[in-house]
Design an enzyme around this catalytic site. Sequence first.
Site, mmCIF file in Angstrom:
data_model
loop_
_atom_site.group_PDB
_atom_site.id
_atom_site.type_symbol
_atom_site.label_atom_id
_atom_site.label_comp_id
_atom_site.label_asym_id
_atom_site.label_seq_id
_atom_site.Cartn_x
_atom_site.Cartn_y
_atom_site.Cartn_z
ATOM 1 N N SER A 199 -40.523 -38.192 -123.855
ATOM 2 C CA SER A 199 -39.228 -37.523 -123.928
ATOM 3 C C SER A 199 -39.403 -36.051 -124.295
ATOM 4 C CB SER A 199 -38.316 -38.264 -124.919
ATOM 5 O OG SER A 199 -36.982 -37.821 -124.829
ATOM 6 N N ASP A 356 -32.127 -43.487 -116.386
ATOM 7 C CA ASP A 356 -32.429 -42.416 -117.324
ATOM 8 C C ASP A 356 -31.997 -41.089 -116.711
ATOM 9 O OD1 ASP A 356 -33.527 -40.663 -119.176
ATOM 10 O OD2 ASP A 356 -35.611 -41.188 -118.754
ATOM 11 N N HIS A 386 -34.174 -44.936 -120.902
ATOM 12 C CA HIS A 386 -34.830 -43.891 -121.678
ATOM 13 C C HIS A 386 -35.232 -44.396 -123.069
ATOM 14 C CE1 HIS A 386 -36.017 -39.805 -122.583
ATOM 15 N NE2 HIS A 386 -35.547 -40.010 -123.794
#
Length: 416
Positions: A199, A356, A386
């Site tokens: 991320s 996501d 995600h």
Amino acid sequence: MGQLSHTRLRCFCVVSTALVALLAYYVYIPLPANISDPWKLMLLDATFRSAQQLSQLIQYVGLSHHLIALNFIIVSFGKKSAWSSPNVQITDTNFDGVEVRVFEGFPKAKEPLKSGIVYIHGGGWALASARISYYDELCSKMAEELNAVIVSIEYRLVPKVHFPEQLYDLDRATKYFLQPQILEKYSVDPERIAISGDSAGGNLAAALGQQFCKDESFRNKIKLQALIYPVLQALDFNTPSYQQNMNSPILPRHVMIRYWIDYLKGNQDFVPAMVVNNHTSLDVEHAATLRSRLNWLSLLPASITKDYKPVMQTVGNTRIVQELPQLLDVRSAPLIADQEVLQNLPKTYILTCEHDVLRDDGIMYVKRLESAGVDVTHDHFEDAFHGCMIFTSWPTNFSVGIRTRDSYIKWLKQNL
């Protein structure tokens, strides 16, 4: 007396039913049919939303910044579990003044030197920690399975620092680790070192990799980079994945934009304009030039773009980029790097999730790296969301979390 008890019982039943209905309404969100463990994901998302709302309340009453409050909740919830591996030694130390947690796998067979991985945790540049159980368990698993030394960097977070301070922390700690005497201390093979992150950590790992490949002293010291659902650009918040997954659990679009603004120390009043791409409209000179140079449609497969309607405003809010020029800085948005930089990057692994908002960031980076001649492995999971890779232990254990983690580690084992 009996009538009174009966009335109370009816009231209790009515109130209980109403509360259950309200709870169900709060928890339930429509999800795609193929997403992993949907009810468990709804509960996880509801828990995270509750923590976000509580942190906003704490800021509203003047007790603390909402991100500090939210991180306190996350770190408290994610304190190290009782799970640990007898085959991994964990040490907290610092590298050139930057806090790190080092995971050393004990060799299963006679091997003179270990591989080394610099790991950068996610959390919107503002949340989580190398010390919480999610990353503790991930890095321990990596150290054990790979017989590796994992350096998980505890970089400083928003709102205490903002871009590019996080990158300075990572640069210092990684260069310290790469010193011959430090590699020798940890018995790490200087030819087998990777950088990785998930991320926002994937964003930082990508930016760090680009910085290193521009520096002749460090260009060839990183063998691999592995990016897990990375954040890579802030030009367009209406890519197909941003449009399709704008309300997806864990990371809806408006939350991602807020993370960007906080990271760059901007004004949250910009959110509505950025949602509709007013910050990169055609009258914003530098942004328009970048977007014309990087044609999103050419970087995404036809299966994604067939029903896609790009959002490109003719007139927008030029004030946003004037106040936040960092939005167009390659160190914050690695996807916009020049081809000459990309072609010097090492072999790369990129993992993306179908459900996501960041899916297309990763897919576009795969395409740009391939065009630059970089050896890229793209691992895409159709039922993933995600953040899933760190959710592998009860009560937040997801089947896709285990599969994504195992696939990631398998690639590292085969290539590092």
